[in-house]
Design a protein around this motif. Structure first.
Motif, mmCIF file in Angstrom:
data_model
loop_
_atom_site.group_PDB
_atom_site.id
_atom_site.type_symbol
_atom_site.label_atom_id
_atom_site.label_comp_id
_atom_site.label_asym_id
_atom_site.label_seq_id
_atom_site.Cartn_x
_atom_site.Cartn_y
_atom_site.Cartn_z
ATOM 1 N N TYR A 39 -56.839 -65.588 -29.186
ATOM 2 C CA TYR A 39 -56.681 -65.883 -27.931
ATOM 3 C C TYR A 39 -57.839 -65.755 -27.267
ATOM 4 O O TYR A 39 -58.714 -67.293 -26.633
ATOM 5 C CB TYR A 39 -56.246 -64.849 -27.001
ATOM 6 N N HIS A 42 -59.113 -69.643 -27.533
ATOM 7 C CA HIS A 42 -58.564 -70.367 -27.189
ATOM 8 C C HIS A 42 -59.140 -70.166 -25.914
ATOM 9 O O HIS A 42 -59.801 -71.388 -25.334
ATOM 10 C CB HIS A 42 -57.264 -69.954 -26.740
ATOM 11 N N TYR A 43 -59.744 -68.975 -25.513
ATOM 12 C CA TYR A 43 -60.459 -69.011 -23.868
ATOM 13 C C TYR A 43 -61.552 -68.105 -24.207
ATOM 14 O O TYR A 43 -62.253 -68.021 -22.792
ATOM 15 C CB TYR A 43 -59.668 -67.895 -23.402
ATOM 16 N N LEU A 58 -59.406 -74.680 -31.117
ATOM 17 C CA LEU A 58 -58.023 -74.642 -30.302
ATOM 18 C C LEU A 58 -56.604 -74.288 -31.711
ATOM 19 O O LEU A 58 -55.831 -73.893 -31.558
ATOM 20 C CB LEU A 58 -57.676 -75.577 -30.323
ATOM 21 N N GLY A 61 -57.463 -70.739 -33.137
ATOM 22 C CA GLY A 61 -56.304 -69.832 -31.963
ATOM 23 C C GLY A 61 -54.845 -70.029 -32.601
ATOM 24 O O GLY A 61 -54.349 -68.611 -32.664
ATOM 25 N N ASP A 62 -54.530 -71.237 -32.935
ATOM 26 C CA ASP A 62 -53.165 -71.394 -32.751
ATOM 27 C C ASP A 62 -52.256 -71.107 -34.392
ATOM 28 O O ASP A 62 -51.437 -70.213 -34.631
ATOM 29 C CB ASP A 62 -53.033 -72.610 -32.558
#
Length: 112
Positions: A39, A42-43, A58, A61-62
């Motif tokens: 998370y 990603h953010y 990204l 994170g995945d």
């Protein structure tokens, strides 16, 4: 004690290459730590990994989401897998709507 060092060790090699020494994680549970770090990639500002460009962050994170969910699925707790998937989806929706606080609230409300 945080599970983040174990998450770093279990991460994909391209992600592991960006691990920082002595990370300050949030959870002692591997699954929650992996998903939370995903998370943050990603953010936010990840605690255990640095130096990635946006695209790699990204993808990293995945991969950490998948790592955490796979570990949980191995335990056979499908209800917990669904709860964590709902958390990931809810956070993505909140951020897409520009409501980061709702995502933080979801993290505060989630426990396995």
């Amino acid at each position: 004690m945080s599970a983040l060092p174990e998450v770093q060790q279990q991460a994909e090699p391209a992600v592991r290459a960006h691990a920082v020494a002595d990370p300050d994680g949030r959870f002692d549970d591997f699954v929650l730590e992996a998903v939370h770090e995903g998370y943050l990639l990603h953010y936010g500002e990840p605690s255990g990994f640095k130096g990635m460009d946006d695209d790699l962050a990204l993808l990293a994170g995945d991969s950490l989401y998948a790592l955490g969910l796979a570990r949980l699925a191995q335990d056979g707790n499908l209800e917990a897998v669904a709860a964590l998937a709902d958390l990931i989806t809810g956070c993505a929706k909140a951020h897409a709507e520009g409501d980061a606080q709702s995502a933080l609230n979801l993290w505060s409300q989630t426990s396995l």
